[in-house]
Design a protein around this motif. Sequence first.
Motif, PDB file in Angstrom:
ATOM      1  N   TYR A  49       0.811  -1.221   0.000  1.00 52.20           N
ATOM      2  CA  TYR A  49       0.000   0.000   0.000  1.00 52.20           C
ATOM      3  C   TYR A  49       0.843   1.268   0.000  1.00 52.20           C
ATOM      4  CZ  TYR A  49       0.282   0.030   5.218  1.00 52.20           C
ATOM      5  OH  TYR A  49       0.698   0.046   6.523  1.00 52.20           O
ATOM      6  N   ASN A  50       2.078   1.199   0.495  1.00 53.30           N
ATOM      7  CA  ASN A  50       2.967   2.361   0.398  1.00 53.30           C
ATOM      8  C   ASN A  50       3.349   2.636  -1.054  1.00 53.30           C
ATOM      9  OD1 ASN A  50       3.256   3.078   3.204  1.00 53.30           O
ATOM     10  ND2 ASN A  50       4.456   1.210   3.467  1.00 53.30           N
ATOM     11  N   TYR A  51       3.599   1.556  -1.805  1.00 55.18           N
ATOM     12  CA  TYR A  51       3.890   1.694  -3.236  1.00 55.18           C
ATOM     13  C   TYR A  51       2.675   2.277  -3.968  1.00 55.18           C
ATOM     14  CZ  TYR A  51       8.412  -0.740  -3.581  1.00 55.18           C
ATOM     15  OH  TYR A  51       9.741  -1.084  -3.511  1.00 55.18           O
ATOM     16  N   MET A  52       1.473   1.841  -3.574  1.00 53.96           N
ATOM     17  CA  MET A  52       0.264   2.353  -4.233  1.00 53.96           C
ATOM     18  C   MET A  52       0.093   3.852  -3.958  1.00 53.96           C
ATOM     19  SD  MET A  52      -2.064   1.412  -6.274  1.00 53.96           S
ATOM     20  CE  MET A  52      -3.452   2.272  -6.993  1.00 53.96           C
ATOM     21  N   CYS A  53       0.366   4.262  -2.725  1.00 57.63           N
ATOM     22  CA  CYS A  53       0.312   5.695  -2.395  1.00 57.63           C
ATOM     23  C   CYS A  53       1.336   6.472  -3.221  1.00 57.63           C
ATOM     24  CB  CYS A  53       0.576   5.910  -0.904  1.00 57.63           C
ATOM     25  SG  CYS A  53      -0.860   5.605   0.148  1.00 57.63           S
ATOM     26  N   LEU A  54       2.530   5.887  -3.374  1.00 56.31           N
ATOM     27  CA  LEU A  54       3.563   6.530  -4.197  1.00 56.31           C
ATOM     28  C   LEU A  54       3.090   6.677  -5.638  1.00 56.31           C
ATOM     29  CD1 LEU A  54       6.435   7.568  -4.762  1.00 56.31           C
ATOM     30  CD2 LEU A  54       7.174   5.183  -4.994  1.00 56.31           C
ATOM     31  N   PHE A  55       2.483   5.631  -6.185  1.00 56.83           N
ATOM     32  CA  PHE A  55       1.988   5.668  -7.562  1.00 56.83           C
ATOM     33  C   PHE A  55       0.947   6.773  -7.739  1.00 56.83           C
ATOM     34  CE2 PHE A  55      -1.094   3.709 -10.727  1.00 56.83           C
ATOM     35  CZ  PHE A  55      -0.374   4.120 -11.834  1.00 56.83           C
ATOM     36  N   LEU A  56      -0.002   6.857  -6.815  1.00 52.12           N
ATOM     37  CA  LEU A  56      -1.037   7.892  -6.886  1.00 52.12           C
ATOM     38  C   LEU A  56      -0.417   9.283  -6.770  1.00 52.12           C
ATOM     39  CD1 LEU A  56      -3.721   6.152  -4.632  1.00 52.12           C
ATOM     40  CD2 LEU A  56      -3.915   6.547  -7.093  1.00 52.12           C
ATOM     41  N   CYS A  57       0.559   9.419  -5.873  1.00 55.78           N
ATOM     42  CA  CYS A  57       1.225  10.715  -5.680  1.00 55.78           C
ATOM     43  C   CYS A  57       2.013  11.122  -6.928  1.00 55.78           C
ATOM     44  CB  CYS A  57       2.150  10.631  -4.467  1.00 55.78           C
ATOM     45  SG  CYS A  57       2.596  12.244  -3.784  1.00 55.78           S
ATOM     46  N   ASN A  71      -9.438  21.978 -15.810  1.00 56.17           N
ATOM     47  CA  ASN A  71     -10.318  20.834 -15.510  1.00 56.17           C
ATOM     48  C   ASN A  71      -9.579  19.631 -14.919  1.00 56.17           C
ATOM     49  OD1 ASN A  71     -12.549  22.248 -16.579  1.00 56.17           O
ATOM     50  ND2 ASN A  71     -12.059  21.546 -18.655  1.00 56.17           N
ATOM     51  N   LYS A  72      -8.383  19.858 -14.359  1.00 57.26           N
ATOM     52  CA  LYS A  72      -7.645  18.748 -13.763  1.00 57.26           C
ATOM     53  C   LYS A  72      -7.782  18.701 -12.241  1.00 57.26           C
ATOM     54  CE  LYS A  72      -4.299  18.049 -17.432  1.00 57.26           C
ATOM     55  NZ  LYS A  72      -2.919  18.172 -17.890  1.00 57.26           N
ATOM     56  N   SER A  73      -8.290  19.767 -11.641  1.00 61.11           N
ATOM     57  CA  SER A  73      -8.390  19.835 -10.184  1.00 61.11           C
ATOM     58  C   SER A  73      -9.285  18.736  -9.621  1.00 61.11           C
ATOM     59  CB  SER A  73      -8.894  21.205  -9.733  1.00 61.11           C
ATOM     60  OG  SER A  73      -7.846  22.153  -9.780  1.00 61.11           O
ATOM     61  N   LEU A  74     -10.402  18.458 -10.301  1.00 62.53           N
ATOM     62  CA  LEU A  74     -11.314  17.414  -9.826  1.00 62.53           C
ATOM     63  C   LEU A  74     -10.615  16.057  -9.860  1.00 62.53           C
ATOM     64  CD1 LEU A  74     -14.195  16.709  -8.871  1.00 62.53           C
ATOM     65  CD2 LEU A  74     -14.790  16.309 -11.270  1.00 62.53           C
ATOM     66  N   LEU A  75      -9.906  15.762 -10.972  1.00 61.75           N
ATOM     67  CA  LEU A  75      -9.188  14.498 -11.107  1.00 61.75           C
ATOM     68  C   LEU A  75      -8.091  14.380 -10.056  1.00 61.75           C
ATOM     69  CD1 LEU A  75      -8.449  11.868 -12.537  1.00 61.75           C
ATOM     70  CD2 LEU A  75      -7.153  13.219 -14.210  1.00 61.75           C
ATOM     71  N   ILE A  76      -7.357  15.463  -9.836  1.00 61.33           N
ATOM     72  CA  ILE A  76      -6.294  15.463  -8.822  1.00 61.33           C
ATOM     73  C   ILE A  76      -6.899  15.195  -7.443  1.00 61.33           C
ATOM     74  CG2 ILE A  76      -4.652  16.969  -7.606  1.00 61.33           C
ATOM     75  CD1 ILE A  76      -4.045  18.247 -10.375  1.00 61.33           C
ATOM     76  N   GLY A  77      -8.061  15.802  -7.179  1.00 67.61           N
ATOM     77  CA  GLY A  77      -8.765  15.571  -5.914  1.00 67.61           C
ATOM     78  C   GLY A  77      -9.167  14.112  -5.750  1.00 67.61           C
ATOM     79  N   ILE A  78      -9.703  13.511  -6.817  1.00 60.13           N
ATOM     80  CA  ILE A  78     -10.108  12.094  -6.773  1.00 60.13           C
ATOM     81  C   ILE A  78      -8.907  11.204  -6.452  1.00 60.13           C
ATOM     82  CG2 ILE A  78     -10.902  10.150  -8.202  1.00 60.13           C
ATOM     83  CD1 ILE A  78     -12.763  12.177  -9.628  1.00 60.13           C
ATOM     84  N   LEU A  79      -7.757  11.496  -7.075  1.00 57.11           N
ATOM     85  CA  LEU A  79      -6.540  10.726  -6.810  1.00 57.11           C
ATOM     86  C   LEU A  79      -6.095  10.893  -5.357  1.00 57.11           C
ATOM     87  CD1 LEU A  79      -4.641  11.568 -10.112  1.00 57.11           C
ATOM     88  CD2 LEU A  79      -5.483   9.307  -9.456  1.00 57.11           C
ATOM     89  N   GLY A  80      -6.244  12.114  -4.817  1.00 56.11           N
ATOM     90  CA  GLY A  80      -5.943  12.346  -3.402  1.00 56.11           C
ATOM     91  C   GLY A  80      -6.871  11.543  -2.503  1.00 56.11           C
ATOM     92  N   GLY A  81      -8.157  11.455  -2.894  1.00 56.05           N
ATOM     93  CA  GLY A  81      -9.123  10.651  -2.139  1.00 56.05           C
ATOM     94  C   GLY A  81      -8.785   9.172  -2.192  1.00 56.05           C
ATOM     95  N   LEU A  82      -8.330   8.700  -3.353  1.00 50.65           N
ATOM     96  CA  LEU A  82      -7.917   7.292  -3.486  1.00 50.65           C
ATOM     97  C   LEU A  82      -6.707   6.990  -2.604  1.00 50.65           C
ATOM     98  CD1 LEU A  82      -8.308   6.733  -7.339  1.00 50.65           C
ATOM     99  CD2 LEU A  82      -9.703   5.712  -5.537  1.00 50.65           C
ATOM    100  N   ALA A  83      -5.826   7.993  -2.442  1.00 52.10           N
ATOM    101  CA  ALA A  83      -4.667   7.818  -1.553  1.00 52.10           C
ATOM    102  C   ALA A  83      -5.133   7.630  -0.107  1.00 52.10           C
ATOM    103  CB  ALA A  83      -3.731   9.023  -1.660  1.00 52.10           C
TER     104      ALA A  83
END
Length: 436
Positions: A49-57, A71-83
């Motif tokens: 899960y640390n590697y997955m957090c790194l990938f998302l980051c 229009n990338k702020s929403l996507l960036i937010g979703i990726l932050g939520g997935l982290a």
Amino acid sequence: MRILAAILMTSIFYMIFKILKRLTKETNISIIITALIGLLFREIFCIDYNYMCLFLCLIILYLELTSEKKNKSLLIGILGGLAICTKQSIGAIIAIAVLLRPLLEISSKENTKIAFKEIGKRVLGISIPSVILLVYLIITNSFNDFLDYAIKGISTFDNKVEYKALLKSDMLEISILSRMIPITIIATILTSIITKIICIKKVEVQEETREKFTNIQILTLYSLPMLLVIYPIADRIHFFIGITIALICISYCLFLLGKIGYDKIKYSKKKFHYKTITLIIGVGLLATISLHGVINMREYINNYRYGKINKEIQHFENIEIPEYLQDRIIEIDKYIEEKEKQGMTVYILDAESAVYTIPLNKYTKDYDMFLKGNIGKDGEQGQIEKIKKEKNENVIYLVKNDNEILNWQSPIKVITYIKENLRHIGEIEIYDAYMQ
């Protein structure tokens, strides 16, 4: 899981290459740096899960570095939520970095309004996967367990490997990098603060120079959350995962310094020689990594051909298992099945428990990964109380005998309680058996 691990690690290094290419605009240099980072990780590839957090980051970082952010702020937010959904502690800090990023753009009242609008979009993005996870936990009636193990249980995690262990490491690269990283981070933070002051005061700076400093700001911001992976266990894998973005930042700063020197060289064929040398180095590093992979693959294929790959133990098919461990799994699983036929339940209180329970298709919750921090908010005392309540039940507890070395994160208090308060009824392989 191995296929997923290969996909995850390949994706991580692809994103590292893409980020470096975006920063340096140099393919050969990007390949060289990516390959060098890859060599650091060559023995610690896995799914984690640390590697997955790194990938998302890294995906977030790449999106932040792109010139067109519309229009990338929403996507960036979703990726932050997935982290956050991946690992709550590190994910929450990544999400905070996602929200702080628009504030770096503020230099006037107009910018302030735009920045807070972007923050709003990011908050919405973070909320989407977080709410989905919350709904899932409620529907599956696992919200209380989530709080118990993933949130409150963190307080019982008192294992640590101090950072000074990295400074004393026998591995030269760890010893060097553990000294270099803190200095670099402090330097880039100071650079980011100075750059912000310059922007606020509207000092005239060339657009190209401003972009470089902005890149350093962004790299510094997103390197900080990942550095928290190193705490509290500062071992090799946590260290390398934690410093990956910091390494990209160091590489970029060194590239910029090198470019200053390169631009001052007056030599007609310097571009040709530069391209040729970097290409040779890049190809050489890729060949080294490929050769390492080919050797490993050849060894595995030979072991498969000559019958050294497990075919007997369920769910471990086609995995190379040492013969002593294969024999041990067979004997311990046979013991568990025999005791169950007699109406008894067998629990293995050890970090290796899942090695034996997976082939039996068993799930024993806390005992499947019997380590501090993984046994809920009540910690070791909670496990002792649970054992006390099973006093009238036919339960056998297997704990490693005194000749075996326990995992350093083992709940010693629970194991000591069993040895001092329960009856020793025999042994099986490396385990002593106890009953009430």
